[in-house]
Design a protein around this motif. Sequence first.
Motif, short mmCIF file in Angstrom:
data_model
loop_
_atom_site.label_atom_id
_atom_site.label_comp_id
_atom_site.label_asym_id
_atom_site.label_seq_id
_atom_site.Cartn_x
_atom_site.Cartn_y
_atom_site.Cartn_z
N TYR A 98 29.66 47.02 45.08
CA TYR A 98 29.41 45.98 44.07
C TYR A 98 28.09 45.25 44.30
O TYR A 98 27.93 44.10 43.91
CB TYR A 98 30.57 44.99 44.05
CG TYR A 98 31.88 45.63 43.63
CD1 TYR A 98 31.96 46.38 42.46
CD2 TYR A 98 33.02 45.51 44.40
CE1 TYR A 98 33.15 46.97 42.07
CE2 TYR A 98 34.23 46.10 44.02
CZ TYR A 98 34.28 46.83 42.85
OH TYR A 98 35.46 47.41 42.46
N ALA A 99 27.13 45.94 44.94
CA ALA A 99 25.84 45.32 45.19
C ALA A 99 25.12 44.97 43.89
O ALA A 99 24.21 44.13 43.89
CB ALA A 99 24.97 46.26 46.03
N PHE A 100 25.53 45.59 42.78
CA PHE A 100 24.90 45.31 41.49
C PHE A 100 25.85 44.57 40.55
O PHE A 100 25.54 44.39 39.37
CB PHE A 100 24.47 46.62 40.82
CG PHE A 100 23.51 47.43 41.63
CD1 PHE A 100 22.16 47.12 41.66
CD2 PHE A 100 23.95 48.51 42.39
CE1 PHE A 100 21.27 47.87 42.42
CE2 PHE A 100 23.07 49.26 43.15
CZ PHE A 100 21.72 48.93 43.17
N LEU A 157 23.14 41.84 50.63
CA LEU A 157 23.38 41.46 49.25
C LEU A 157 22.25 40.60 48.68
O LEU A 157 21.97 40.65 47.49
CB LEU A 157 24.70 40.70 49.14
CG LEU A 157 25.95 41.54 49.41
CD1 LEU A 157 27.19 40.65 49.42
CD2 LEU A 157 26.10 42.64 48.38
N LYS A 158 21.60 39.85 49.55
CA LYS A 158 20.49 39.02 49.08
C LYS A 158 19.39 39.87 48.46
O LYS A 158 18.75 39.46 47.49
CB LYS A 158 19.94 38.22 50.26
CG LYS A 158 18.76 37.33 49.90
CD LYS A 158 18.26 36.58 51.12
CE LYS A 158 17.02 35.76 50.79
NZ LYS A 158 16.50 35.05 51.99
N GLU A 159 19.19 41.09 49.00
CA GLU A 159 18.14 41.96 48.46
C GLU A 159 18.42 42.35 47.02
O GLU A 159 17.52 42.45 46.19
CB GLU A 159 18.03 43.22 49.32
CG GLU A 159 16.99 44.20 48.80
CD GLU A 159 16.90 45.46 49.66
OE1 GLU A 159 16.16 46.36 49.27
OE2 GLU A 159 17.56 45.52 50.69
N GLY A 164 19.84 38.34 45.11
CA GLY A 164 19.03 37.15 45.24
C GLY A 164 19.69 36.06 46.09
O GLY A 164 20.83 36.17 46.54
N GLU A 165 18.93 34.99 46.30
CA GLU A 165 19.37 33.89 47.15
C GLU A 165 20.64 33.22 46.65
O GLU A 165 21.46 32.76 47.44
CB GLU A 165 18.25 32.85 47.25
CG GLU A 165 18.48 31.76 48.26
CD GLU A 165 18.23 32.24 49.68
OE1 GLU A 165 18.97 31.78 50.58
OE2 GLU A 165 17.33 33.07 49.89
N SER A 166 20.82 33.18 45.34
CA SER A 166 21.98 32.45 44.79
C SER A 166 23.31 33.05 45.21
O SER A 166 24.32 32.35 45.28
CB SER A 166 21.89 32.41 43.27
OG SER A 166 21.96 33.72 42.72
N ILE A 167 23.33 34.36 45.51
CA ILE A 167 24.59 34.99 45.89
C ILE A 167 25.12 34.40 47.19
O ILE A 167 26.33 34.31 47.41
CB ILE A 167 24.43 36.52 46.04
CG1 ILE A 167 25.80 37.19 46.25
CG2 ILE A 167 23.51 36.87 47.19
CD1 ILE A 167 26.76 37.02 45.13
N LEU A 168 24.22 33.95 48.06
CA LEU A 168 24.66 33.38 49.33
C LEU A 168 25.43 32.09 49.10
O LEU A 168 26.45 31.83 49.74
CB LEU A 168 23.47 33.13 50.24
CG LEU A 168 22.61 34.35 50.58
CD1 LEU A 168 21.55 33.97 51.61
CD2 LEU A 168 23.48 35.48 51.13
#
Length: 338
Positions: free
Chosen positions: A186-188, A223-225, A228-232
């Motif tokens: 689910y990386a995308f 996952l950040k790659e 993006g940062e918001s996922i963290l």
Amino acid sequence: MTNKNSRRSHDAFFRWLFADENHLRALLKLSAKSNLEIQQFLAAVDPNTFVRIPDTYSNVDETGEADLAFRVNASSGDHALVGVLLEHKSGPDANTLAQMKKYVNSVMNAYAQSHSATQIPTVAILFYNGKVPWDPYKNFPQYPEYFHNLILPFKAAFVNMTQISDDDCLKCEDVATAMGVTAMKYAFNRKKLLAILPKFQKALTQIPYDEAKNLLEKISVYLKEYLGESILKELDMAFVSIGQKYGFVSAGDVFRQRLAAGKAEALAEGISKGLSKGRKEGLSKGLSKGRAEGIRQGLSKGRKEEKLSLAKAFRNKGFPLETIAEVTGLSIDEIKAL
């Protein structure tokens, strides 16, 4: 797959996780539930004999070429060795087959020669988690499928990681492999990722602290790659707090987790150890350096009855009333009434 001009973290994550033979076995078992090629492969070898080929043969490092290389014994029992190459792609790559042919020649042939063998039959397994359908092993439109494995100089297997089921991952005893596969699946897909990943929290508590902390940090970088940062921040919320996500790194996070579990006695023991260090410079000075603040932050979200229960445990341990009041935020009269 990483080339010399790239240091993409998704490749590093795949290599880091599945360089471990135990994780590799778990990955193959998960894949075999929906992939006939992997089922046949596992039947043809002894999965308990996987050994990673040293980097001197496979050129595997943070900027290397081949993703991972292993040897494994054939199931025939005569100790015949089989080479295994694992390759990971997160998007279609027209050079994949040429790259894997190169790896078979440079990695497996070099290993065979060093062990006085003429050659090692090799299985090249490609793991793919991209957004669009793709299977390079079927990209031979000028030939019938019957000839595909004859064209390739190795036995080929393809695993679309999105076809590994969520239920199988949640039931997998290897938590690191299950969470790693889920993150890659689910990386995308942010929505599905945030729906499924927190379901591993209970299983995550069953592995050692350092392993859990390291795993979550690696997944976050991976996952950040993609997202993006918001996922963290969203993962922090999904895992209750930053401390819980990263291994309970602050005093406040430790207390919130322990209070939620109703482990007041264990909490009292932890505070006692912390205070013993502070007594060297004076109890009040030790608390002023952050212990009391961390505790207050942890308790600020607790229910009143949890604070009372904690204060009672402290009182039974013989802590001064003033200290209990400062730690819990309760009044001395409330503590005396317990």
